[in-house]
Design a protein around this motif. Sequence first.
Motif, PDB file in Angstrom:
ATOM      1  N   GLY A 183      55.790  49.553  42.207  1.00  0.00           N
ATOM      2  CA  GLY A 183      56.273  49.982  41.060  1.00  0.00           C
ATOM      3  C   GLY A 183      56.560  48.740  40.019  1.00  0.00           C
ATOM      4  N   GLU A 184      56.232  47.566  40.496  1.00  0.00           N
ATOM      5  CA  GLU A 184      56.331  46.526  39.515  1.00  0.00           C
ATOM      6  C   GLU A 184      55.491  46.603  38.334  1.00  0.00           C
ATOM      7  OE1 GLU A 184      56.415  41.377  39.720  1.00  0.00           O
ATOM      8  OE2 GLU A 184      56.093  42.624  41.366  1.00  0.00           O
ATOM      9  N   ARG A 185      55.775  46.257  37.065  1.00  0.00           N
ATOM     10  CA  ARG A 185      54.914  46.366  36.053  1.00  0.00           C
ATOM     11  C   ARG A 185      54.304  44.834  35.548  1.00  0.00           C
ATOM     12  NH1 ARG A 185      55.474  51.744  34.826  1.00  0.00           N
ATOM     13  NH2 ARG A 185      54.545  51.208  32.582  1.00  0.00           N
ATOM     14  N   ARG A 186      53.390  44.745  35.061  1.00  0.00           N
ATOM     15  CA  ARG A 186      52.902  43.407  34.372  1.00  0.00           C
ATOM     16  C   ARG A 186      51.974  43.846  33.211  1.00  0.00           C
ATOM     17  NH1 ARG A 186      52.890  39.008  38.040  1.00  0.00           N
ATOM     18  NH2 ARG A 186      54.900  38.970  38.954  1.00  0.00           N
ATOM     19  N   VAL A 187      52.288  43.127  31.967  1.00  0.00           N
ATOM     20  CA  VAL A 187      51.077  43.426  30.941  1.00  0.00           C
ATOM     21  C   VAL A 187      50.239  42.664  31.128  1.00  0.00           C
ATOM     22  CG1 VAL A 187      51.115  42.925  28.490  1.00  0.00           C
ATOM     23  CG2 VAL A 187      53.101  43.811  29.286  1.00  0.00           C
ATOM     24  N   VAL A 188      48.923  43.222  31.051  1.00  0.00           N
ATOM     25  CA  VAL A 188      47.661  42.651  31.043  1.00  0.00           C
ATOM     26  C   VAL A 188      46.967  41.897  29.950  1.00  0.00           C
ATOM     27  CG1 VAL A 188      45.197  43.338  31.847  1.00  0.00           C
ATOM     28  CG2 VAL A 188      47.024  44.314  33.114  1.00  0.00           C
ATOM     29  N   THR A 189      47.128  42.905  28.686  1.00  0.00           N
ATOM     30  CA  THR A 189      46.780  42.447  27.500  1.00  0.00           C
ATOM     31  C   THR A 189      47.414  43.357  26.537  1.00  0.00           C
ATOM     32  OG1 THR A 189      44.840  41.693  26.094  1.00  0.00           O
ATOM     33  CG2 THR A 189      44.371  43.749  27.174  1.00  0.00           C
ATOM     34  N   GLY A 190      47.314  42.947  25.212  1.00  0.00           N
ATOM     35  CA  GLY A 190      47.920  43.617  23.900  1.00  0.00           C
ATOM     36  C   GLY A 190      47.103  43.591  22.985  1.00  0.00           C
ATOM     37  N   TRP A 191      47.178  44.559  21.628  1.00  0.00           N
ATOM     38  CA  TRP A 191      46.296  44.771  20.625  1.00  0.00           C
ATOM     39  C   TRP A 191      47.030  45.689  19.597  1.00  0.00           C
ATOM     40  CZ3 TRP A 191      45.379  47.217  25.176  1.00  0.00           C
ATOM     41  CH2 TRP A 191      45.440  48.466  25.505  1.00  0.00           C
ATOM     42  N   ALA A 192      46.480  45.572  18.485  1.00  0.00           N
ATOM     43  CA  ALA A 192      46.884  46.618  17.563  1.00  0.00           C
ATOM     44  C   ALA A 192      45.754  47.415  17.159  1.00  0.00           C
ATOM     45  CB  ALA A 192      47.189  45.855  16.277  1.00  0.00           C
ATOM     46  N   VAL A 193      45.972  48.568  16.884  1.00  0.00           N
ATOM     47  CA  VAL A 193      44.958  49.992  16.439  1.00  0.00           C
ATOM     48  C   VAL A 193      45.357  49.998  14.956  1.00  0.00           C
ATOM     49  CG1 VAL A 193      44.449  52.233  16.704  1.00  0.00           C
ATOM     50  CG2 VAL A 193      45.196  50.976  18.665  1.00  0.00           C
ATOM     51  N   PRO A 194      44.204  49.797  14.027  1.00  0.00           N
ATOM     52  CA  PRO A 194      44.334  49.952  12.585  1.00  0.00           C
ATOM     53  C   PRO A 194      44.466  51.663  12.367  1.00  0.00           C
ATOM     54  CG  PRO A 194      42.011  49.442  13.397  1.00  0.00           C
ATOM     55  CD  PRO A 194      42.985  48.977  14.554  1.00  0.00           C
ATOM     56  N   GLU A 195      44.930  51.592  11.401  1.00  0.00           N
ATOM     57  CA  GLU A 195      45.028  53.037  10.654  1.00  0.00           C
ATOM     58  C   GLU A 195      43.708  53.934  10.985  1.00  0.00           C
ATOM     59  OE1 GLU A 195      46.472  55.568   6.697  1.00  0.00           O
ATOM     60  OE2 GLU A 195      46.383  53.566   6.721  1.00  0.00           O
TER      61      GLU A 195
END
Length: 238
Positions: A183-195
């Motif tokens: 149940g441990e959580r780790r962020v792999v990557t992040g990004w923005a979605v344009p309109e």
Amino acid sequence: MTARVEHTDVGAYALGLLEEDDRVAFSAHLRTCAVCAVELRELSGVADALGGVGRLRNGGAAPSGGRRAEVIDLPRRHRATGRRARRGTFVVGAAAAVTLFAGGVAAGAALSGEDAGIPTGHSTHGPAEDAYRRGVPVAGTGTGGVIGGLVIETKGWGTHAVLELGGVTGPLECELIAVSLTGERRVVTGWAVPERGYGVPGSPDPLYVHGGVAWDPAGIARFEVRTTGGDTLLTATV
């Protein structure tokens, strides 16, 4: 003035920047100096290259006679700084101009090889899309029309994850999160979605992103695509 000949004149001679008496004297010098003759051949394209820069900056048109004369005359306005300094400036300036010109042309060809009809010999996809296409995707379950899949690779440092995501519009900020068997959580990557979004009408190409987590794949239960607002858009069980 009495013309003097120095080997450093070869750059100025190639650019046509020597005064008349110096030019005549250097022409005679070339007939007896093999070193300068070889260097002149190597610099024979300098004038054309500099002319090409002018044409590029003027939308393909050759610079006007008045403008060219103004540019060519600039070094002569600095004769007072000394003959040797002037020659050094000619040679170094010419080399720098040709280097920048050649580099700009090469970069332009690399960036627009397909448009120019030049085969690049490389994939037209980004590294994330290439990695996704090489792997065996695990289909994800999306909400609200979101679709996608995930390819995972075992690495010595952990797990490499590549995400394909479509059917999503923005503006949104998202994260790919790995969830362990405990149940441990780790962020792999992040990004923005344009309109305009990804994988939707008007913007049909899906999004490809990748990242890593310091866990062995055997210890991962699933991956989730979540917005920073807490909504789950896609879940892929591995």
